[in-house]
Motif scaffolding. Structure first.
Motif, short mmCIF file in Angstrom:
data_model
loop_
_atom_site.label_atom_id
_atom_site.label_comp_id
_atom_site.label_asym_id
_atom_site.label_seq_id
_atom_site.Cartn_x
_atom_site.Cartn_y
_atom_site.Cartn_z
N SER A 127 39.11 38.33 72.97
CA SER A 127 39.20 39.20 74.47
C SER A 127 38.13 40.30 74.47
N LEU A 128 37.82 40.61 75.58
CA LEU A 128 36.73 41.62 75.80
C LEU A 128 36.99 42.99 75.29
N PRO A 129 38.43 43.17 75.03
CA PRO A 129 38.58 44.73 74.53
C PRO A 129 38.62 44.41 72.89
N ALA A 130 39.12 43.36 72.33
CA ALA A 130 38.80 42.99 70.84
C ALA A 130 37.44 43.07 70.62
N LEU A 131 36.59 42.69 71.54
CA LEU A 131 34.91 42.80 71.08
C LEU A 131 34.51 44.16 71.29
N GLY A 132 35.20 45.12 71.86
CA GLY A 132 34.68 46.42 72.08
C GLY A 132 34.66 47.07 73.33
N VAL A 133 34.99 46.10 74.40
CA VAL A 133 34.93 46.74 75.73
C VAL A 133 35.69 47.74 75.93
N THR A 134 35.30 48.84 76.24
CA THR A 134 36.29 50.03 76.56
C THR A 134 36.31 50.24 78.06
N SER A 135 37.11 50.96 78.43
CA SER A 135 37.50 51.61 79.66
C SER A 135 36.03 51.85 80.58
N LEU A 136 35.20 52.54 80.00
CA LEU A 136 34.24 53.01 80.50
C LEU A 136 33.10 51.73 80.77
N VAL A 137 33.02 50.88 79.80
CA VAL A 137 32.34 49.72 79.80
C VAL A 137 32.82 48.97 81.03
N TYR A 138 34.12 48.69 81.18
CA TYR A 138 34.67 47.87 82.31
C TYR A 138 34.56 48.62 83.42
N LEU A 139 34.35 49.80 83.84
CA LEU A 139 34.07 50.57 85.04
C LEU A 139 32.42 50.10 85.36
N ARG A 140 31.59 50.27 84.26
CA ARG A 140 30.34 49.90 84.41
C ARG A 140 30.09 48.50 84.75
N LEU A 141 30.84 47.48 84.13
CA LEU A 141 30.75 46.17 84.45
C LEU A 141 31.26 45.81 85.86
N ILE A 142 32.28 46.40 86.34
CA ILE A 142 32.76 46.21 87.47
C ILE A 142 31.87 46.79 88.74
N ASP A 143 31.29 47.79 88.44
CA ASP A 143 30.18 48.27 89.56
C ASP A 143 29.14 47.35 89.41
N ALA A 144 28.72 46.83 88.50
CA ALA A 144 27.47 45.94 88.31
C ALA A 144 27.98 44.59 88.91
N ILE A 145 29.07 43.91 88.66
CA ILE A 145 29.49 42.76 89.38
C ILE A 145 29.38 42.82 90.97
N GLU A 146 30.18 44.24 91.27
CA GLU A 146 30.20 44.24 92.92
C GLU A 146 29.01 44.54 93.33
N VAL A 147 28.17 45.08 92.70
CA VAL A 147 26.75 45.12 93.20
C VAL A 147 25.88 43.86 93.46
N GLU A 148 26.07 43.27 92.24
CA GLU A 148 24.99 41.84 92.00
C GLU A 148 25.77 40.87 93.10
N PHE A 149 27.01 40.57 93.15
CA PHE A 149 27.69 39.67 93.84
C PHE A 149 28.29 40.02 95.19
N GLY A 150 28.55 41.21 95.52
CA GLY A 150 28.70 41.62 96.74
C GLY A 150 30.31 41.28 97.14
N CYS A 151 31.16 41.45 95.93
CA CYS A 151 32.47 41.46 96.33
C CYS A 151 33.45 42.44 95.21
N ASP A 152 34.45 42.70 95.95
CA ASP A 152 35.13 43.54 95.28
C ASP A 152 35.91 43.18 94.04
N VAL A 153 36.08 43.86 92.93
CA VAL A 153 36.98 43.29 91.72
C VAL A 153 37.85 44.10 91.42
N ASP A 154 39.09 43.67 91.54
CA ASP A 154 40.49 44.67 91.04
C ASP A 154 40.29 45.01 89.72
#
Length: 87
Positions: A29-56
């Motif tokens: 899983s991503l958390p098992a790889l070391g993805v933290t809540s801060l990384v998730y926030l950055r990731l969601i932001d990057a996905i929303e900007v790049e793909f133009g859709c909201d991610v829950d």
């Protein structure tokens, strides 16, 4: 193609601590790889900007790269002018 791009975004969101190739190759899983809540926030932001859709932020699909790719592919396919071919 979508999985690879998401792995690159995970790597960038982690500040390079996770290599995209390692994210792609892992069955953990991503958390098992070391993805933290801060990384998730950055990731969601990057996905929303790049793909133009909201991610829950609390979807169960966030736990794995495949879950995230599947969810994003569905969102893109449902969008006007959908990009279902990105799966």
């Amino acid at each position: 193609m979508l999985r690879e791009r998401l792995a690159e975004l995970v790597s960038r969101a982690s500040g390079g601590e996770l290599a995209a190739a390692d994210v792609l190759a892992s069955d953990r899983s991503l958390p098992a790889l070391g993805v933290t809540s801060l990384v998730y926030l950055r990731l969601i932001d990057a996905i929303e900007v790049e793909f133009g859709c909201d991610v829950d932020l609390d979807g169960p699909f966030l736990d794995t790269l495949d879950g995230l790719a599947g969810h994003l592919a569905d969102r893109l396919a449902d969008a006007p002018g959908g990009r279902a071919g990105d799966r």
